[in-house]
Motif scaffolding. Structure first.
Motif, PDB file in Angstrom:
ATOM      1  N   MET A   1      25.011   6.914 -16.401  1.00 25.85           N
ATOM      2  CA  MET A   1      24.907   6.345 -15.087  1.00 25.85           C
ATOM      3  C   MET A   1      25.315   4.871 -15.111  1.00 25.85           C
ATOM      4  O   MET A   1      25.956   4.407 -14.184  1.00 25.85           O
ATOM      5  CB  MET A   1      23.485   6.528 -14.576  1.00 25.85           C
ATOM      6  N   ARG A   2      24.946   4.186 -16.180  1.00 25.86           N
ATOM      7  CA  ARG A   2      25.241   2.774 -16.265  1.00 25.86           C
ATOM      8  C   ARG A   2      26.753   2.539 -16.272  1.00 25.86           C
ATOM      9  O   ARG A   2      27.240   1.595 -15.654  1.00 25.86           O
ATOM     10  CB  ARG A   2      24.609   2.215 -17.521  1.00 25.86           C
ATOM     11  N   ARG A   3      27.501   3.370 -16.910  1.00 26.14           N
ATOM     12  CA  ARG A   3      28.945   3.237 -16.995  1.00 26.14           C
ATOM     13  C   ARG A   3      29.598   3.363 -15.608  1.00 26.14           C
ATOM     14  O   ARG A   3      30.601   2.719 -15.322  1.00 26.14           O
ATOM     15  CB  ARG A   3      29.476   4.320 -17.933  1.00 26.14           C
ATOM     16  N   PHE A   4      28.993   4.185 -14.757  1.00 20.00           N
ATOM     17  CA  PHE A   4      29.524   4.417 -13.413  1.00 20.00           C
ATOM     18  C   PHE A   4      29.383   3.169 -12.527  1.00 20.00           C
ATOM     19  O   PHE A   4      30.187   2.930 -11.643  1.00 20.00           O
ATOM     20  CB  PHE A   4      28.791   5.608 -12.788  1.00 20.00           C
ATOM     21  N   THR A   5      28.359   2.345 -12.753  1.00 20.76           N
ATOM     22  CA  THR A   5      28.099   1.188 -11.892  1.00 20.76           C
ATOM     23  C   THR A   5      28.663  -0.103 -12.439  1.00 20.76           C
ATOM     24  O   THR A   5      28.489  -1.151 -11.839  1.00 20.76           O
ATOM     25  CB  THR A   5      26.577   1.024 -11.678  1.00 20.76           C
ATOM     26  N   GLU A   6      29.346  -0.071 -13.526  1.00 24.73           N
ATOM     27  CA  GLU A   6      29.912  -1.281 -14.125  1.00 24.73           C
ATOM     28  C   GLU A   6      31.425  -1.268 -13.999  1.00 24.73           C
ATOM     29  O   GLU A   6      32.046  -0.226 -13.847  1.00 24.73           O
ATOM     30  CB  GLU A   6      29.522  -1.368 -15.600  1.00 24.73           C
ATOM     31  N   GLY A   7      32.029  -2.442 -14.081  1.00 28.98           N
ATOM     32  CA  GLY A   7      33.470  -2.579 -14.131  1.00 28.98           C
ATOM     33  C   GLY A   7      34.156  -2.304 -12.792  1.00 28.98           C
ATOM     34  O   GLY A   7      33.567  -2.369 -11.716  1.00 28.98           O
ATOM     35  N   PHE A   8      35.449  -1.985 -12.904  1.00 24.84           N
ATOM     36  CA  PHE A   8      36.285  -1.785 -11.723  1.00 24.84           C
ATOM     37  C   PHE A   8      35.786  -0.637 -10.851  1.00 24.84           C
ATOM     38  O   PHE A   8      35.728  -0.767  -9.619  1.00 24.84           O
ATOM     39  CB  PHE A   8      37.735  -1.528 -12.152  1.00 24.84           C
ATOM     40  N   TYR A   9      35.436   0.484 -11.445  1.00 25.11           N
ATOM     41  CA  TYR A   9      34.982   1.634 -10.656  1.00 25.11           C
ATOM     42  C   TYR A   9      33.684   1.329  -9.905  1.00 25.11           C
ATOM     43  O   TYR A   9      33.511   1.725  -8.763  1.00 25.11           O
ATOM     44  CB  TYR A   9      34.823   2.874 -11.545  1.00 25.11           C
ATOM     45  N   GLY A  10      32.783   0.627 -10.523  1.00 28.35           N
ATOM     46  CA  GLY A  10      31.542   0.223  -9.866  1.00 28.35           C
ATOM     47  C   GLY A  10      31.820  -0.685  -8.675  1.00 28.35           C
ATOM     48  O   GLY A  10      31.237  -0.543  -7.599  1.00 28.35           O
TER      49      GLY A  10
END
Length: 178
Positions: free
Chosen positions: A1-10
């Protein structure tokens, strides 16, 4: 879940959610598509003016159909004379104003209100002659009626028939008591 809310996609998801919320808000909020001209009641201003001047005030008996009274005020003229201004948006959405004062000399008052000292003819309104004045560069037409105790000016960007229409509604109001 954390990966989904970080970076460009987040960032893209957050931006999409904000834009969707703003779009939904604009979709369900009522929008006004018509014009809104504020209406200002002039009856108290006319009554107050009548209490301060030594003559009977001229005011509309009834506003013409489709006209909106949108301004009114009492001002000081030359030599301390009181000046009454009643402004309108006409049925054709032009501007018209009724102005009156016992300022002396009457011609000076009329010249200032008309932005012109040149008469271009006369016009009958309710069987009474009104002097016409025209200022082309300002698209300003003016009707002037000089009476023994007061000068009444009807002026604005309205055409001659509209100015005559509001002038025809003018009648002397009785002096207010106390």
């Amino acid at each position: 879940m954390r990966r989904f809310t970080e970076g460009f996609y987040g960032y893209a998801v957050a931006l999409f959610v904000c834009l969707a919320a703003a779009g939904l808000f604009l979709l369900i909020t009522p929008q006004s598509s018509g014009e809104h001209i504020p209406k200002r009641d002039y009856s108290i201003t006319v009554a107050n003016f009548g209490r301060t001047v030594p003559y009977q005030v001229w005011a509309p008996v009834k506003d013409p159909v489709g006209w909106v009274p949108n301004s009114n005020r009492i001002a000081k003229g030359e030599n301390g004379a009181q000046v009454l201004h009643l402004g309108y948006a006409t049925a054709k959405r032009e501007h018209a104003m009724i102005i009156q004062s016992d300022e002396k000399p009457p011609a000076g008052f009329a010249n200032r209100m008309a932005n012109s000292d040149k008469a271009v003819g006369t016009q009958q309104v309710n069987g009474q002659p009104w002097e016409r004045r025209w200022r082309e560069d300002k698209n300003q037409r003016t009707l002037v009626r000089t009476l023994p105790d007061v000068t009444v000016v009807v002026t604005g960007t309205a055409d001659w028939p509209e100015l005559a229409e509001i002038a025809a509604t003018l009648q002397q109001r009785p002096k207010p008591t106390a």
